[in-house]
Design an enzyme around this catalytic site. Sequence first.
Site, short mmCIF file in Angstrom:
data_model
loop_
_atom_site.label_atom_id
_atom_site.label_comp_id
_atom_site.label_asym_id
_atom_site.label_seq_id
_atom_site.Cartn_x
_atom_site.Cartn_y
_atom_site.Cartn_z
N TRP A 1 0.95 -1.18 0.05
CA TRP A 1 0.10 0.14 0.03
C TRP A 1 0.99 1.29 -0.04
O TRP A 1 1.97 1.40 0.62
CB TRP A 1 -0.99 0.13 1.32
CG TRP A 1 -1.67 1.22 1.24
CD1 TRP A 1 -2.88 1.61 0.55
CD2 TRP A 1 -1.34 2.42 2.12
NE1 TRP A 1 -3.08 2.90 0.92
CE2 TRP A 1 -2.24 3.45 2.01
CE3 TRP A 1 -0.48 2.81 3.00
CZ2 TRP A 1 -2.41 4.74 2.55
CZ3 TRP A 1 -0.23 3.97 3.72
CH2 TRP A 1 -1.19 4.87 3.47
N ASP B 1 -10.50 3.83 11.10
CA ASP B 1 -9.71 2.45 11.80
C ASP B 1 -10.09 2.35 13.33
O ASP B 1 -9.39 2.05 14.10
CB ASP B 1 -8.27 2.64 11.66
CG ASP B 1 -7.66 2.39 10.11
OD1 ASP B 1 -7.91 1.55 9.77
OD2 ASP B 1 -7.31 3.62 10.00
N GLU C 1 -3.20 -2.85 -2.34
CA GLU C 1 -4.18 -2.59 -1.46
C GLU C 1 -4.59 -0.84 -2.07
O GLU C 1 -3.61 -0.10 -2.06
CB GLU C 1 -3.97 -2.48 -0.06
CG GLU C 1 -5.02 -1.83 0.93
CD GLU C 1 -4.42 -1.92 2.14
OE1 GLU C 1 -5.14 -1.36 3.24
OE2 GLU C 1 -3.33 -2.28 2.65
N LYS D 1 -7.24 2.63 -2.03
CA LYS D 1 -7.77 3.49 -1.20
C LYS D 1 -8.38 4.65 -1.97
O LYS D 1 -8.03 5.03 -2.92
CB LYS D 1 -6.75 4.09 -0.17
CG LYS D 1 -7.16 4.62 0.93
CD LYS D 1 -6.19 5.07 2.23
CE LYS D 1 -6.76 5.73 3.31
NZ LYS D 1 -5.83 5.84 4.41
N ASP E 1 -6.70 -4.46 10.72
CA ASP E 1 -6.13 -3.06 10.33
C ASP E 1 -7.15 -2.13 11.17
O ASP E 1 -7.82 -1.10 10.66
CB ASP E 1 -6.00 -2.84 8.85
CG ASP E 1 -5.07 -1.58 8.82
OD1 ASP E 1 -4.63 -1.05 9.84
OD2 ASP E 1 -4.94 -1.13 7.63
N HIS F 1 -8.45 -6.86 4.87
CA HIS F 1 -8.32 -6.23 5.88
C HIS F 1 -9.38 -5.76 6.74
O HIS F 1 -10.20 -4.95 5.95
CB HIS F 1 -7.32 -4.93 5.80
CG HIS F 1 -5.83 -5.34 5.86
ND1 HIS F 1 -4.73 -4.39 5.73
CD2 HIS F 1 -5.21 -6.51 5.97
CE1 HIS F 1 -3.59 -4.74 5.64
NE2 HIS F 1 -3.70 -6.15 5.95
N ASP G 1 -12.34 6.03 6.83
CA ASP G 1 -11.39 5.18 7.01
C ASP G 1 -10.82 5.72 8.51
O ASP G 1 -9.58 6.19 8.52
CB ASP G 1 -10.17 5.18 6.12
CG ASP G 1 -9.32 4.10 6.65
OD1 ASP G 1 -9.57 2.92 7.20
OD2 ASP G 1 -8.05 4.56 6.01
N HIS H 1 -11.38 1.38 3.21
CA HIS H 1 -11.01 2.26 2.14
C HIS H 1 -11.86 2.45 0.93
O HIS H 1 -11.48 2.55 -0.27
CB HIS H 1 -9.62 1.51 1.48
CG HIS H 1 -8.51 1.79 2.39
ND1 HIS H 1 -7.37 1.11 2.05
CD2 HIS H 1 -8.34 2.07 3.61
CE1 HIS H 1 -6.44 1.48 3.03
NE2 HIS H 1 -7.23 1.95 4.12
N ASP I 1 -9.73 -3.32 1.90
CA ASP I 1 -9.73 -3.03 2.98
C ASP I 1 -11.13 -2.42 3.31
O ASP I 1 -11.64 -1.80 2.59
CB ASP I 1 -8.74 -1.88 3.40
CG ASP I 1 -8.35 -1.24 4.78
OD1 ASP I 1 -9.50 -0.83 5.41
OD2 ASP I 1 -7.50 -1.61 5.42
#
Length: 429
Positions: free
Chosen positions: A196, A307, A237, A239, A336, A297, A305, A273, A270
């Site tokens: 990424w 997290d 990955e 985004k 993640d 992820h 995002d 993302h 992800d």
Amino acid sequence: MLNSIKGMKWGDITNTSILNRFEQVSAMYNAIGVDAAQAVQALSQIPISIHCWQGDDVAGFEGNKLSGGGLAVTGNYPGRARNHEELMDDIAEALSYIPGKHRLNLHASYAITDGNDDRDKLEPKHFSKWVEFAKKHSLALDFNPTYFSHPKAEKGTLSSYDDATRKFWIDHGIACLKIAEYFARELDTHSLVNIWIPDGSKDIPADRQTPRKLLKDSLDAILACDYDKEKVFVSVESKVFGIGLESFTVGSHEFYMNYAASRGIMCLIDSGHFHPTENVADKISAMLAFSDKVALHVTRPVRWDSDHVVLFDDEIRAIAGEVIKHGANRVLLGLDFFDASINRIAAWVIGVRATQKALLYALLTPHDKLAELQREGRLTELLIMQEELKTQPFGDVWNYFCQVNNVSVKSDWFEGVKKYENEILSRRN
């Protein structure tokens, strides 16, 4: 009966009590065509790649104060791991409350060096202590090149217009493949290398294609090195955007989806993302229609995002359902998130256990029966059964799974975390 258990901690409830409940609910699941014992056994075979960076707020061991790449860790809860010894101790503590056998996901910035080796010069020797740790705790290792938090990442990495900068990051990617090869050889299992990059622009770019051509050429240069493709899996990955990269992300989903398909590597999805209204679970079946495997992820995006720690919510249940329906061996599953506002060890335990609960919930779902109702157009019955499944005694099967894996059945594990915080974490400056 209620009076007899009033005030009793879950840890005091006998194995017999949990076993009896499991036997009772197994009969209920058998009635809808689900083998609860088989579900428990299947869950024990599904590893989750646990991310090391929750324990130190994505700081790494380089002493570099740059964050970059749109990364922003919020919170200042005491006890952040400051070196590899502390981080390893914290991971081991978290593992003691997590059922099953799992994997550990490392970033290259967690290399253990004397400070003289930059990222393009990293070697397996810089991760030998991590391999020792993995062997001690029966873990496999996955890996990520670290294309952020570095002075040479300020103006792009693999898509940089500067030849020397691109070469530095290409060499870093090649070094990471060799390190993952070392992991795979030492631990006798595959190692996933996930790429990424934070490259993009804050405002509207004049040229979108040239950076993407440069990225494509850089990725090709990394993959051209000689590495064991049977043991080292590579994923890319995407985004949507990042902080400071709001208008253009070089590594978009469309770019990586096409690149992965054309190069025989994996896309990594992800769950944070994409646009908040996109159904990430829906993407899994779409990707697996064309690829043998997909990497994933899991995080909990709030608005976007952010997290947050994964919880047993609708989104993770939907994702887990797709993982189980299409075969857990086809989805390389990792976490993640990074939350510095709460106890970091508790965050790991909450997130991993929530993901396992979702997987178990999916394993206890009669997917074939539901699919049959859909095929036959019996949509009223399908909706009824989907609703009835929500009140099945799933929790008793989860308690049994924890019990047979010798970890705390309910939240009693937090007593151990608090003790560890009082004796160890609170003493860190």
